[in-house]
Each structure stands twice: as C-alpha cells, then as structure tokens.
Enzyme design. Sequence first.
Site, PDB file in Angstrom:
ATOM      1  N   ASN A 167       0.859  -1.347  -0.005  1.00 11.80           N
ATOM      2  CA  ASN A 167      -0.066   0.076   0.149  1.00 11.80           C
ATOM      3  C   ASN A 167       0.856   1.270   0.114  1.00 11.80           C
ATOM      4  OD1 ASN A 167      -2.678   1.498   1.991  1.00 11.80           O
ATOM      5  ND2 ASN A 167      -2.543   1.541  -0.166  1.00 11.80           N
ATOM      6  N   CYS A 215       2.981   1.732  -3.163  1.00  7.64           N
ATOM      7  CA  CYS A 215       3.381   1.929  -4.634  1.00  7.64           C
ATOM      8  C   CYS A 215       2.170   1.698  -5.564  1.00  7.64           C
ATOM      9  CB  CYS A 215       4.552   1.078  -5.153  1.00  7.64           C
ATOM     10  SG  CYS A 215       6.017   1.130  -3.971  1.00  7.64           S
ATOM     11  N   ARG A 216       1.446   0.678  -5.680  1.00  5.40           N
ATOM     12  CA  ARG A 216       0.577   0.522  -6.908  1.00  5.40           C
ATOM     13  C   ARG A 216      -0.911   1.049  -6.154  1.00  5.40           C
ATOM     14  NH1 ARG A 216       1.900  -5.594  -7.565  1.00  5.40           N
ATOM     15  NH2 ARG A 216       2.245  -5.388  -5.315  1.00  5.40           N
ATOM     16  N   SER A 217      -1.301   0.483  -5.154  1.00  9.99           N
ATOM     17  CA  SER A 217      -2.570   0.981  -4.936  1.00  9.99           C
ATOM     18  C   SER A 217      -2.744   2.443  -4.394  1.00  9.99           C
ATOM     19  CB  SER A 217      -3.146  -0.031  -3.638  1.00  9.99           C
ATOM     20  OG  SER A 217      -2.491   0.120  -2.645  1.00  9.99           O
TER      21      SER A 217
HETATM   22  P1  4NP Z   1       3.227  -2.156  -3.537  1.00  9.53           P
HETATM   23  O1  4NP Z   1       4.685  -2.411  -3.494  1.00  9.53           O
HETATM   24  O2  4NP Z   1       2.628  -3.338  -3.117  1.00  9.53           O
HETATM   25  O3  4NP Z   1       2.922  -1.893  -5.128  1.00  9.53           O
HETATM   26  O4  4NP Z   1       2.808  -1.027  -2.378  1.00  9.53           O
HETATM   27  C1  4NP Z   1       5.431  -2.844  -2.302  1.00  9.53           C
HETATM   28  C2  4NP Z   1       5.977  -2.126  -1.576  1.00  9.53           C
HETATM   29  C3  4NP Z   1       6.801  -2.866  -0.499  1.00  9.53           C
HETATM   30  C4  4NP Z   1       7.311  -3.919  -0.562  1.00  9.53           C
HETATM   31  C5  4NP Z   1       6.780  -4.746  -1.539  1.00  9.53           C
HETATM   32  C6  4NP Z   1       5.911  -4.239  -2.452  1.00  9.53           C
HETATM   33  N1  4NP Z   1       8.080  -4.451   0.657  1.00  9.53           N
HETATM   34  O5  4NP Z   1       8.279  -5.598   0.350  1.00  9.53           O
HETATM   35  O6  4NP Z   1       8.231  -3.718   1.452  1.00  9.53           O
END
Ligand code: 4NP
Length: 161
Positions: A13, A15-17
């Site tokens: 939560n 980057c993408r969302s």
């Molecule tokens: P999101 O990206 O799912 O698009 O917010 C990520 C953000 C952090 C992590 C993985 C994906 N992480 O492993 O901390």
Amino acid sequence: MHKVSVLFVCLGNICRSPTAHAVFQSMVDAEGLGGHIMVDSAGTGDWHIGHAPDKRTSAAAAERGYQMHHLRARLVEPQDFEQFDYIVAMDHENLSNLKAMIPPNYQGWLGLFLDYSCDPQYSDQQVVPDPYYGGEQGFTFVLDLVEDASAGLLRQIKANL
Ligand code: 4NP
C-alpha cells in the site's frame, strides 16, 4: 444515497494501490462524481502501515499531476468486505490473499484491476507488476496501466450508477 465504494489493494500500500487511489480519485473528481463514488486503498502486507507512499511512486505520479502525499498505508481489514462494492487487486498474490479473507456472503466484485483495461496494447498484461525492487521505468509503467484500467473501471461504475 448509497455511494459506490472502491478499494484498491496491493502488497505494501505504498506503490501500486496508492497510485490507483490517486488516479481513480482524480478521474472521479474530474467527472464531478465525488458525491457518488468513494475511493480508498489498502495493503495485504504490514511492513509500511502508517507510511506515506514511496517517494519514487509520488514523484512519478506528480509528473502527471497526481498528488498522493496525504495517503497513509493501512492493512486490508475484515470490515472492508462489508463496506466496499469493488475490491480491486493489483496482482494474483494480492487476489489470493484477499480470497483467503473473503466472507462467504460478500456481495461485491473482487478481482484483478487489469480486467478493466481498455487499451489493446496491454491486452497481454494481466497484472500491475510490483515496481518496488525495480527501476524508475517500473513506476511509470504502473501509472500507464493504472490510468488505462481506471478509465475502464469508471466507465463500468458510471454505467451502473
Ligand atoms: P506495493 O509495492 O505492493 O505496490 O505497495 C511494494 C511495497 C513494499 C514492498 C513490496 C511491494 N515491501 O516488500 O516492502
């Protein structure tokens, strides 16, 4: 009046969302539909709870005029299945995490965001790829996919308003 509610879900939560949250909200506002559609986002992983979006995400979004500095990461909660009409997953992992939580009586739509993609150039793309461990172009690609699928999702919701 019942507002149609949309929850975008990814892993962290950050980057993408939040990108989907900001882009979709901006399309809703541009069409004057803020009184009809409620937008939120959440993650299935707990590493970044309370954090603002990743700086690379907000920088890429700002280049296209989207602001997201006010957003803070939160976890998907069981009550989300009572509140949200659309629960929209970025990839298969997010979707299977959500399916593990879904109550048997959930009445809304749960599925992959790119089911709403409209642009034929993305017809082979099933998921919004995780940009977190990659380079800058991954964040731009997230925006391209999110803008396209947001237009499709908004069209679907408007058709049912
Ligand atoms: P999101 O990206 O799912 O698009 O917010 C990520 C953000 C952090 C992590 C993985 C994906 N992480 O492993 O901390």
